[in-house]
Scaffold this active site. Structure first.
Site, PDB file in Angstrom:
ATOM      1  N   ASP A   9       6.034   2.025  -0.218  1.00 15.97           N
ATOM      2  CA  ASP A   9       6.914   2.920  -0.954  1.00 15.97           C
ATOM      3  C   ASP A   9       6.191   3.392  -2.210  1.00 15.97           C
ATOM      4  OD1 ASP A   9       9.175   4.371  -1.453  1.00 15.97           O
ATOM      5  OD2 ASP A   9      10.322   2.716  -2.307  1.00 15.97           O
ATOM      6  N   GLU A  50       3.823   7.803  -2.743  1.00 12.01           N
ATOM      7  CA  GLU A  50       4.143   7.307  -1.400  1.00 12.01           C
ATOM      8  C   GLU A  50       2.882   7.197  -0.548  1.00 12.01           C
ATOM      9  OE1 GLU A  50       8.733   8.945  -1.037  1.00 12.01           O
ATOM     10  OE2 GLU A  50       7.061  10.238  -0.440  1.00 12.01           O
ATOM     11  N   ASP A  74      10.373   4.715   4.029  1.00  7.62           N
ATOM     12  CA  ASP A  74      11.563   5.549   3.890  1.00  7.62           C
ATOM     13  C   ASP A  74      11.208   6.961   3.437  1.00  7.62           C
ATOM     14  OD1 ASP A  74      12.241   5.630   0.697  1.00  7.62           O
ATOM     15  OD2 ASP A  74      11.370   3.722   1.284  1.00  7.62           O
ATOM     16  N   ASP A 124       9.962  -1.218  -2.309  1.00  4.23           N
ATOM     17  CA  ASP A 124      10.590  -0.486  -3.411  1.00  4.23           C
ATOM     18  C   ASP A 124      10.546  -1.320  -4.693  1.00  4.23           C
ATOM     19  OD1 ASP A 124      12.451   1.817  -4.304  1.00  4.23           O
ATOM     20  OD2 ASP A 124      13.601   0.024  -4.812  1.00  4.23           O
ATOM     21  N   HIS A 229     -25.440 -10.852 -13.948  1.00  2.00           N
ATOM     22  CA  HIS A 229     -26.138 -11.518 -15.054  1.00  2.00           C
ATOM     23  C   HIS A 229     -27.586 -11.841 -14.681  1.00  2.00           C
ATOM     24  CE1 HIS A 229     -26.139 -15.414 -12.999  1.00  2.00           C
ATOM     25  NE2 HIS A 229     -24.901 -15.146 -12.645  1.00  2.00           N
ATOM     26  N   GLU A 303     -16.744 -16.233 -12.263  1.00  6.89           N
ATOM     27  CA  GLU A 303     -17.255 -16.517 -10.924  1.00  6.89           C
ATOM     28  C   GLU A 303     -16.318 -17.445 -10.155  1.00  6.89           C
ATOM     29  OE1 GLU A 303     -18.513 -15.846  -8.233  1.00  6.89           O
ATOM     30  OE2 GLU A 303     -20.688 -16.009  -8.464  1.00  6.89           O
TER      31      GLU A 303
END
Length: 421
Positions: A9, A50, A74, A124, A229, A303
């Site tokens: 939704d 949507e 919907d 929703d 790193h 990490e």
């Protein structure tokens, strides 16, 4: 998990207005939630939200390894367009529909069905939670960004016009509480420049509008410059190095300095964020000095916690826990003894990605972290499954670049570049 159900939704409080989406993946019997996704999108239309919810649900199902998918929404518009009965008429909506179709093509079978809004309450609720995040996102962004960056953002928002489709449904009032991979690794010193970095002020307007490859993404992406790193003693000995905090070696400091020099030459970086661990912070601080930027620590970039395997070599861990180690190598839901599963890491990395895209829209952001978080950000950009965690190699102090677009598109422009070392 061969068969799943997706419920998705999206909503916009204003159409266009503050928008967000929610998606939930259920097992085939709709008894157990397998994954949830939600995100605040900034200013967008109902239709965009949507579609973004559908795309997030399909990506989650793909990551779970599903082969058959039943999509329930919907939104009559999205269901009819993805079923092929309605055309996508607005040009700006076409990339969203294309991205959804690309994901659909990766499954064996996908069906679409319209359901009443009352039956889509879980998705929703997630969409509303995402929209409820808007004040918090704005508050944090205001606190973190400079007045100049905020002015750029304001101008961009005023110029932005979210698309609506001619068959769009009326604006919804929120209920309830309110890939293209350019693998230039080690190729040349121009790799980062080719990937979109150029000299300039460290502003929030640094990323280009053009999408690479055939992604069809639109808008200005948030570009994450993913820097691993430098070397530590544990990496020299190829030992699991998670939550331990070994410092950089002399070579590691030289690697950090070389990366910082390259980034300063290219410029156009708006912010630096880092894992809280010393080896990442030291690497980030070298870049911060070169760029004249502060380093913000994000705990979510830490990490993986390797638990009882911390400090062991691969053969030592396999010998200590042979059955568990073998399962761990093939199943991201399996944690090391006393440690953290890759699924758990992915959940916090997804949250970091959402935060960075919300806080730094259209900006270049340097992200200094570790091999697993960086792989997962690349996984999210490519929209692929967990296999990438086991098959992608990232060198120490290497640079990768992932882009996340406002329309939901994403791409990887660079992977494992070490040309500057």
């Amino acid at each position: 998990m061969d068969k799943v159900i997706i419920e998705a939704d999206g909503g916009s409080r204003g159409n266009p207005g503050p928008a967000g989406y929610g998606a939930v993946v259920w097992d085939a019997d709709r008894q157990r939630v397998l994954a949830e996704r939600k995100e605040f999108l900034g200013v967008a239309t109902n239709n965009v939200a949507e579609y973004r919810g559908l795309i997030a649900g399909l990506e989650a199902a793909a990551e779970l390894g599903a082969r058959e998918v039943s999509v329930r929404m919907d939104s009559k518009l999205v269901v009819e367009q993805l079923s092929g009965r309605w055309k996508v008429k607005h040009p700006a909506m076409i990339p969203l529909a294309d991205r959804a179709r690309q994901l659909v093509a990766g499954f064996d079978r996908v069906s679409f069905a319209w359901i009443p809004r009352a039956e889509n309450s879980h998705a929703d609720r997630l969409a509303n939670e995402a929209m409820d995040d808007a004040p918090t996102v704005d508050e944090v962004r205001t606190a973190l960004l400079s007045p100049a960056d905020l002015a750029v953002e304001s101008a961009r928002a005023e110029a932005f016009s979210s698309p609506t489709d001619t068959a769009a449904s009326p604006a919804r009032t929120a209920a309830g509480s309110s890939a293209a991979l350019s693998a230039n690794a080690g190729s040349s010193a121009a790799a980062a420049s080719d990937a979109g970095l150029s000299a300039g002020a460290g502003s929030a307007s640094g990323a280009k509008d053009s999408a690479p490859g055939w992604t069809g993404a639109m808008g200005t992406p948030t570009r994450l410059l993913l820097l691993r790193h430098g070397q530590t003693e544990l990496s020299v000995e190829r030992r699991y190095s998670g939550r331990g905090n070994p410092p950089l070696t002399e070579l590691g400091r030289a690697q950090a300095a070389a990366a910082a020099k390259m980034l300063a030459t290219k410029g156009n970086i708006a912010a630096i964020v880092s894992s809280p661990l010393g080896r990442a912070r030291e690497t980030a601080e070298a870049a911060g000095r070169a760029l004249g930027l502060p380093v913000r620590v994000l705990d979510g970039l830490i990490e993986t916690d390797f638990g009882a395997w911390e400090g062991l070599t691969f053969p030592e861990a396999a010998q200590q826990d042979p059955e568990l180690h073998a399962r761990w190598l093939g199943d991201p839901s399996v944690p090391p003894p006393g440690g953290e599963s890759f699924d758990q890491v992915r959940e916090r990395i997804e949250a970091v990605r959402r935060d960075l895209v919300s806080l730094y829209p259209g900006a270049n952001v340097l992200v200094v972290s570790h091999v697993t978080p960086i792989k997962m950000l690349l996984q999210l950009a490519l929209g692929v499954g967990p296999e990438i965690l086991y098959r992608l190699h990232l060198d120490l102090a290497s640079l990768s670049i992932a882009e996340f677009y406002p329309d939901g598109g994403s791409s990887v422009r660079l992977a494992n570049d070490t040309s500057y070392l």
